[in-house]
Design a protein around this motif. Structure first.
Motif, PDB file in Angstrom:
ATOM      1  N   THR A  83       0.824  -1.207   0.000  1.00  0.00           N
ATOM      2  CA  THR A  83       0.000   0.000   0.000  1.00  0.00           C
ATOM      3  C   THR A  83       0.860   1.260   0.000  1.00  0.00           C
ATOM      4  O   THR A  83       0.601   2.222  -0.742  1.00  0.00           O
ATOM      5  CB  THR A  83      -0.928   0.000   1.225  1.00  0.00           C
ATOM      6  N   GLU A 210      -6.950   7.184  -9.710  1.00  0.00           N
ATOM      7  CA  GLU A 210      -5.979   7.068  -8.627  1.00  0.00           C
ATOM      8  C   GLU A 210      -6.616   7.365  -7.279  1.00  0.00           C
ATOM      9  O   GLU A 210      -6.288   6.727  -6.263  1.00  0.00           O
ATOM     10  CB  GLU A 210      -4.810   8.008  -8.885  1.00  0.00           C
ATOM     11  N   ALA A 213      -8.489   4.286  -6.352  1.00  0.00           N
ATOM     12  CA  ALA A 213      -7.569   3.232  -5.907  1.00  0.00           C
ATOM     13  C   ALA A 213      -7.076   3.493  -4.492  1.00  0.00           C
ATOM     14  O   ALA A 213      -6.975   2.564  -3.670  1.00  0.00           O
ATOM     15  CB  ALA A 213      -6.386   3.140  -6.865  1.00  0.00           C
ATOM     16  N   MET A 217      -7.724   0.971  -1.310  1.00  0.00           N
ATOM     17  CA  MET A 217      -6.658   0.413  -0.472  1.00  0.00           C
ATOM     18  C   MET A 217      -6.861   0.772   0.993  1.00  0.00           C
ATOM     19  O   MET A 217      -6.600  -0.039   1.887  1.00  0.00           O
ATOM     20  CB  MET A 217      -5.293   0.897  -0.971  1.00  0.00           C
TER      21      MET A 217
END
Length: 237
Positions: A83, A210, A213, A217
């Motif tokens: 991550t 992004e 994402a 995460m």
């Protein structure tokens, strides 16, 4: 895909056919052999049922600890590192708060888990005391029936069960406190990552993909925190 299946199969063989099959019995045998080496006075000053309960439980505890090391902690560490790497690739302003959050969470776990471990140890001792008194009453039932006063014998077991209830209640309060802190840390993770991600996106530094994402995460890490915390407490327990 084939490599992943082979690796997963190999891990399962090691864990179940190797560790579980051998470690439980090995730990019990070593504990039993250690107790057999104690003097007679050692057994006279304790309950046979309590000692037997300890010997039998140490095998499962050893297996659990090995599973936690091989499955939980390595997986959590790998995901946290991945991550951080992915967020660093997007923008350092996302990775930095996440790194600070991970450091804070690890520090909290290392501080909290021993406290829960102490409460679990007291609960375990109280549970073993209950088992010892109950098993010894059954093992010497003829003597109990012939010579023991029924109410005193019941009070003897009841006092141990009451103490176990108090110890178990203290352990449950510790777990309730853990859940509260987990909610705080999870909320902090969302704020520390999603907030900067939206701000950087508004400045044109990130694409909407992004941002999605980064949120995904963070949500995944949130689902893992309670599991990681529980596994750590189990290890200390």
């Amino acid at each position: 895909m084939l490599v992943a299946l082979l690796v997963m199969g190999g891990i399962a063989i090691v864990l179940f056919s190797g560790i579980s099959t051998n470690m439980i019995i090995q730990a019990r045998w070593r504990s039993h052999r250690h107790l057999l080496g104690q003097p007679v006075s050692f057994f006279q000053n304790d309950f046979a049922g309590r000692l037997a309960n300890r010997v039998m439980n140490v095998g499962m505890a050893t297996e659990d600890s090995a599973f936690l090391v091989f499955e939980a902690f390595w997986q959590a560490a790998a995901f946290a590192l991945a991550t951080l790497i992915l967020l660093s690739g997007m923008d350092w302003r996302l990775a930095l708060p996440m790194a600070l959050w991970i450091a804070g969470f690890v520090a909290f776990v290392l501080w909290y888990a021993p406290q829960a471990g102490k409460a679990a140890e007291k609960n375990s001792r109280a549970n073993s005391r209950v088992t010892g008194r109950v098993v010894d009453s059954y093992s010497n039932i003829e003597t109990v029936k012939l010579f023991a006063h029924a109410e005193r014998e019941q009070a003897f077991a009841r006092s141990a069960m009451r103490r176990h209830r108090l110890r178990f209640g203290a352990l449950m309060r510790t777990f309730a406190l853990q859940q509260g802190w987990m909610a705080v840390f999870n909320s902090a993770a969302m704020a520390l990552v999603i907030g900067p991600a939206l701000w950087v996106w508004s400045q044109g530094g990130l694409s909407i993909g992004e941002v999605a994402a980064a949120i995904a995460m963070t949500l995944r890490l949130n689902t893992m925190t309670a599991w990681i915390m529980w596994m750590t407490v189990r290890t200390f327990e």
